[in-house]
Structure formats: structure tokens, C-alpha cells
Design an enzyme around this catalytic site. Structure first.
Site, PDB file in Angstrom:
ATOM      1  NE  ARG A  56       6.584   8.294  48.208  1.00 12.97           N
ATOM      2  CZ  ARG A  56       7.502   8.923  48.967  1.00 12.97           C
ATOM      3  NH1 ARG A  56       8.621   8.307  49.309  1.00 12.97           N
ATOM      4  NH2 ARG A  56       7.297  10.152  49.379  1.00 12.97           N
ATOM      5  CE1 TYR A 108       0.719  -6.556  27.958  1.00 11.93           C
ATOM      6  CE2 TYR A 108       2.100  -4.791  28.787  1.00 11.93           C
ATOM      7  CZ  TYR A 108       0.854  -5.300  28.491  1.00 11.93           C
ATOM      8  OH  TYR A 108      -0.256  -4.533  28.749  1.00 11.93           O
ATOM      9  CG  ASP A 180       6.161 -10.719  32.284  1.00  6.14           C
ATOM     10  OD1 ASP A 180       5.341 -11.349  32.978  1.00  6.14           O
ATOM     11  OD2 ASP A 180       5.844  -9.733  31.590  1.00  6.14           O
ATOM     12  CE  LYS A 205      -2.772  -8.154  32.249  1.00  3.28           C
ATOM     13  NZ  LYS A 205      -1.496  -8.128  31.552  1.00  3.28           N
TER      14      LYS A 205
END
Ligand SMILES: *Cc1c(COP(=O)(O)O)cnc(C)c1O
Length: 389
Positions: A56, A108, A180, A205
Site C-alpha cells: 500500500r 467534471y 485537473d 484518459k
């Protein structure tokens, strides 16, 4: 904390996409970073390990991706997450109850949903403003404002924010500026160089570019802020697996080629659409008719493959969407294949109808993500889909 290799910065962008953050595997010479599919690492003795304890916290495949994207965004530190939303959620954990953020009104849909439906329950407050006019950012700042979160160009209306002007306001008021950069990708826009403190992506993306994984990543320069994000990433645990990290890393190798081709295709298709339906119905920053075309030329090094077009009614939009053969009707963007979508019922379905209307996301609006197919096939596909409309 994953730092980019300092000597990666001596190379130009396309070279960095392929080599930055990666060195041949020292045990075998493998040129590709191994997919280190493990949860834990054996320790030699108490407090004696090879820098890795539990996955992790750290994984070598993930670190290669983090260093690579950090170098592409001209930043020092990278942190990969299990999704773009996982990245945004973890960044919001930098803040505490009582803090206020100024947010672009056109961010978004999932970002807005996270803030408006979940984070408000933890005492954070948000003001959503039209950041095309930087003065509105300054006007929205309150004594408890701590950060500014922006997206440019926005989805699906391709509205731009002047990042330099926004960062001057952020500096003046001591706000953390978070951008972003999913739509533009580091090929076309580098927010850190324009004054942002943190840049982030949905790697799902353009960075991955092959529509075969979900992921997020953020990049920044400040060492103390990086230590805080490292602590959050390890504590909250929204980290990506090694296989997805590796897929994203494979994707970034062709990022420059892919985005340049999507940009070239986008320009041709936007011009064709402007002729076909009138330029006032086409939203693309590369068109001289776009109200912020000059800003786009100044702030970005290309205009990309994202275009929206107003079809006037949902029926006409639906007719066109059902006819396309090369474009596929699907959410998402930034892959090698061309996609087409209906924001009002797909990506923006979680936004209340009244707010959608106020943002300009109409029932007739259709969004195209131009891929890297032969542009003549894309144009012929649209030509037959628009017949009689
Ligand atoms: C897709 C997307 C996100 C969310 O990313 P996921 O990987 O889907 O969680 C955030 N911002 C933008 C601009 C996006 O397109």
C-alpha cells in the site's frame, strides 16, 4: 515519497515519455519495468529492509509510473491513485472541517458530485464560479478559503481559465491552486509552469490512452506538501495495483504521438462541423470563432481532440448518435478510438437538470473524443450520420 530522477529533466518531452522514471531492471536487464505483483516484501531483520515493506505504501511498478508522469508535468513528486476520483478524494483530505474552496463551475461531473454530495457532510464548503473571468475567483474568496480547484478546458463546453491570472489570485490570497489537466494532457498544457501547486489527471484518459484501465495521478513540486500527500495515500489507501500502473506506463510511451494525432484530427473535424452546422454550434478552442481562442493559443500548445456540437434537440442528437459506425457511443475520452457521447444523459446525468441548463449542457449537446483513426474515415462517418439533419 516518489521523486522523479533529476537527470530525466535534461531530455525533451517525447524522450521523457519513453524513458523518464525507468531504468533497465538491475537483476535481469529487462528493458520494461517489471510488474511487481506482490503485497509484501521480505525483511532481513528488524528495521532492515530494501526500502519496501508493504505495497500500500510503495510498489516499484507504481513508482516508475509516478516518476514518469512527474517528469512529463515538469514536477518533482508524483502520486498514483486507483482512479481520477480516488486522487481528487485523497487531495481533499489535505483540508479540514470549516475550510472553503473555490471551484470552477464546469468541473467534471464526478468532482462536483463528490463535493456536493459527500464532502459537504465533512464540513467543507465550496463556491462554484465561472472561472472564465478571473475576477470572479477573487470575488468568491472568503477568510476561510484555502484552495482553488480548476479544470481547463472544461467538459463538455470547452471553456478556458487563464491559469496565470488565476495563480496570481491564488498567490495573493495564499490559496493552494489545484488543476485537473485530464483534457489537455501534459502534451498540450503544463499547469505547474503556469503557477499551479498541484496538477492531477484521470490516467484513465489520455495518459493511458487505450481504454483498458482506471487510474489517477497527481504531480507537485513542494516537498512538505508531497510528504502530506504521501501520508494520505498510505493512510487512505486509494492506490493503484501494479498491473494498472504498468498499463498506464505503457500508455505514456506513446502519449506525444497520440495526442498530436488526436489534435490534428480534432482540428479537421471541428472545421468540418463548423461548415456543416455553423461555427456558433461547435465548441472547440482551436476555432477562431471560440471566444477564448487567443487564450488557448497562448496557454496551450495545441487544441486536442475534444469537441462538442449543439444538435438543437435530443431527437436529432439521438439520430446522429445511432448512425455513427466508426465513432462509438460511450462515456470516457482520450483513447486511441473515437467516442461520442450525450453529456446530459451520460457524464452529466448526476448534475441536477436546472444546474445542467444553467451550465449550458443542453439536451441537444453531443461530445466527441476524436481518436487517432484515419481522419477521412472519421469525416465520412460523421457525413453519413449528419445526412438530412
Ligand atoms: C474521467 C475524469 C475524471 C475522473 O477520473 P476517473 O478515472 O474516471 O475516476 C476527473 N476529471 C476529468 C476531467 C475526467 O475526464
Amino acid at each position: 515519497m516518489t521523486r522523479a530522477f533529476d537527470d530525466d529533466f535534461k531530455y525533451r518531452f517525447a524522450t521523457r515519455t519513453i524513458h523518464a522514471g525507468q531504468r533497465p531492471d538491475p537483476t535481469t536487464g529487462a528493458i520494461m519495468p517489471p510488474i511487481v505483483q506482490t503485497s509484501t516484501y521480505v525483511q532481513r531483520g528488524l528495521g532492515d529492509n530494501q526500502g519496501y515493506e508493504y505495497a500500500r505504501g510503495k510498489n516499484p511498478t507504481r513508482e516508475a509510473l509516478e516518476r514518469n508522469v512527474a517528469a512529463l508535468e515538469d514536477g518533482k513528486h508524483g502520486f498514483a491513485f486507483s482512479s481520477g476520483m480516488g486522487c481528487t478524494d485523497s487531495l481533499m483530505k489535505l483540508f479540514k472541517s470549516g475550510d472553503h474552496l473555490v471551484v470552477g463551475e464546469n468541473v467534471y461531473g464526478g468532482t462536483y458530485r463528490l463535493m456536493d454530495k459527500i464532502l459537504v457532510n465533512f464540513g467543507l464548503t465550496f463556491s462554484y464560479v465561472d472561472t472564465r473571468d478571473p475576477q470572479r475567483i477573487a470575488d468568491a474568496v472568503r477568510p476561510n478559503t484555502v484552495a482553488l480547484l480548476l479544470e481547463t478546458p472544461t467538459n463538455p463546453l470547452m471553456r478556458l481559465t487563464d491559469l496565470k491570472a488565476a495563480s496570481a489570485i491564488a498567490r495573493k490570497h495564499g490559496l493552494l491552486m489545484i488543476v485537473d489537466n485530464t483534457f489537455a494532457s501534459p502534451v498540450l498544457q503544463r499547469p505547474l509552469a503556469l503557477g499551479a501547486d498541484i496538477v492531477f489527471h484521470s490516467t484513465t484518459k489520455y495518459l493511458n490512452g487505450h481504454s483498458d484501465m482506471i487510474g489517477g495521478i497527481c504531480v507537485l513540486n513542494d516537498d512538505d506538501l508531497a510528504a502530506r500527500i504521501q501520508f494520505i495515500a498510505n493512510s487512505a489507501g486509494a492506490v493503484p495495483g501494479p498491473m494498472d500502473s504498468w498499463l498506464a506506463l505503457r500508455g505514456t510511451k506513446t502519449l506525444a504521438l497520440r495526442v498530436h494525432q488526436a489534435d490534428a484530427n480534432g482540428r479537421r473535424i471541428a472545421e468540418w462541423l463548423a461548415k456543416r452546422v455553423g461555427e456558433q454550434r461547435v465548441f472547440y478552442p482551436g476555432l477562431p470563432s471560440h471566444p477564448q481562442h487567443e487564450l488557448a493559443k497562448r496557454q496551450m500548445s495545441g487544441f486536442g481532440g475534444m469537441i462538442s456540437v449543439e444538435m438543437d434537440t435530443k431527437e436529432r442528437a439521438n439520430t446522429m448518435l445511432k448512425r455513427v459506425r466508426v465513432f462509438s457511443l460511450a462515456e470516457s475520452l482520450g483513447g486511441v478510438e473515437s467516442l461520442i457521447s450525450h453529456p446530459a444523459s451520460m457524464t452529466h446525468a448526476s448534475v441536477e437538470p436546472a444546474r445542467r441548463a444553467q451550465l449550458g449542457v443542453t439536451e441537444g449537446l453531443v461530445r466527441l473524443s476524436c481518436g487517432i483513426e484515419d481522419v477521412d474515415d472519421l469525416l465520412e462517418d460523421l457525413d453519413q450520420a449528419f445526412a438530412g439533419l
